[in-house]
Design a protein around this motif. Structure first.
Motif, PDB file in Angstrom:
ATOM      1  N   ALA A  49      -1.611   4.105   4.260  1.00  0.00           N
ATOM      2  CA  ALA A  49      -1.555   2.645   4.183  1.00  0.00           C
ATOM      3  C   ALA A  49      -2.152   1.993   5.428  1.00  0.00           C
ATOM      4  CB  ALA A  49      -0.116   2.183   3.990  1.00  0.00           C
ATOM      5  N   SER A  71       2.392   8.343   3.004  1.00  0.00           N
ATOM      6  CA  SER A  71       2.001   7.041   2.457  1.00  0.00           C
ATOM      7  C   SER A  71       1.800   6.019   3.568  1.00  0.00           C
ATOM      8  CB  SER A  71       3.075   6.536   1.480  1.00  0.00           C
ATOM      9  OG  SER A  71       3.201   7.405   0.390  1.00  0.00           O
ATOM     10  N   ASN A 111      -4.974  -0.851   5.518  1.00  0.00           N
ATOM     11  CA  ASN A 111      -4.660  -2.134   6.145  1.00  0.00           C
ATOM     12  C   ASN A 111      -5.670  -2.500   7.226  1.00  0.00           C
ATOM     13  OD1 ASN A 111      -1.282  -3.451   6.730  1.00  0.00           O
ATOM     14  ND2 ASN A 111      -3.164  -4.424   6.028  1.00  0.00           N
ATOM     15  N   PHE A 146       0.835  -1.200   0.000  1.00  0.00           N
ATOM     16  CA  PHE A 146       0.000   0.000   0.000  1.00  0.00           C
ATOM     17  C   PHE A 146       0.874   1.256   0.000  1.00  0.00           C
ATOM     18  CE2 PHE A 146      -3.779  -2.411   1.863  1.00  0.00           C
ATOM     19  CZ  PHE A 146      -4.555  -2.255   0.729  1.00  0.00           C
ATOM     20  N   MET A 147       1.945   1.235   0.812  1.00  0.00           N
ATOM     21  CA  MET A 147       2.870   2.366   0.836  1.00  0.00           C
ATOM     22  C   MET A 147       3.463   2.619  -0.545  1.00  0.00           C
ATOM     23  SD  MET A 147       5.170   2.331   4.295  1.00  0.00           S
ATOM     24  CE  MET A 147       6.150   3.684   3.667  1.00  0.00           C
TER      25      MET A 147
END
Length: 255
Positions: free
Chosen positions: A180, A176, A184, A161-162
């Motif tokens: 993220a 980020s 999550n 995700f980052m």
């Protein structure tokens, strides 16, 4: 049983610490569960780790949001698609062989590690001239895809995700990481719903692990906010390298 709980709580503490900074705590928790509690089905162990994961991640998301500006109009729809993707992935875990997907992920991770190491400005804020609609479409796409991966395989989801926020939307490491965390949380909640209704969570292990994951997350956030982007970049490289080793072991040595 007490000895197993103590060991797993210690592991969960370090997993929470790592997760709070760059994600990837599952690289510690999942193998530890498999080694210490081999008598249980893999689905049960996977489901159990989601309780401490969501606890530490939710706390980290809250703390980051107090120090980092979050674009909620953009993030909320992405969370919904990540949640949906995770449910789909959890359902498909019995239909798709993860050993088919892992070599592809391994190659992708190696490319990411080389690129991050060679590009010193990777993870610094990069202004991308993207309209809100374009950002939303990109976000919805990677939200579902990575959410699906989390439901299907799991380890390194926060890191992916980052990467998506950095490389596709031009965010810095700190921003980020904050975004993220919320995604999550969504994917972890989806997995918990799926595994809880099918009886695949060991609460006697999950609850004490969640407490220690929370403590680890607290320390990780403090360090990340104190040290900033440069520190997170180095930590990110370490976690990506560890993820590469984990997938390489699964592909070439695990039988």
């Amino acid at each position: 049983m007490i000895q197993e709980i103590i060991i797993l709580c210690a592991v969960s503490f370090f997993a929470g610490f790592i997760d709070a900074i760059v994600g990837g705590g599952g690289l510690l928790q999942t193998p530890a569960m498999l080694i210490i509690l081999p008598q249980y089905p893999i689905a049960t162990l996977f489901g159990t780790t989601k309780i401490p994961s969501v606890t530490g991640t939710a706390f980290a998301a809250y703390k980051y949001s107090r120090n980092v500006i979050i674009n909620w109009k953009l993030l909320c729809p992405i969370i919904i698609t990540a949640f949906t993707g995770a449910l789909a992935g959890a359902y498909c875990i019995t239909l798709i062989r993860s050993d088919v997907i892992k070599p592809i992920i391994l190659i992708l991770l190696i490319v990411i590690a080389i690129y991050t190491y060679s590009k010193k400005n990777f993870g610094q804020h990069q202004a991308k001239e993207l309209s809100f609609l374009t950002q939303l479409m990109i976000g919805l796409s990677f939200g579902f895809a990575i959410g699906f991966y989390d439901g299907l395989i799991g380890p390194g989801t926060g890191t992916f995700f980052m990467l998506a926020f950095i490389s596709l939307l031009g965010k810095d490491f700190l921003n980020s990481s904050a975004n993220a965390k919320y995604l999550n949380v969504g994917t972890n909640v989806a997995a918990i719903i799926y595994f809880a209704q099918s009886g695949h969570i060991l609460y006697e292990f999950a609850i004490p692990m969640a407490v220690f994951n929370l403590f680890g997350s607290f320390l990780g956030i403090k360090l990340a906010l104190l040290k900033g982007n440069k520190f997170i970049r180095i930590f990110f490289l370490c976690v990506v390298s560890a993820t590469i080793l984990r997938f390489a072991w699964d592909i070439f040595f695990k039988h």
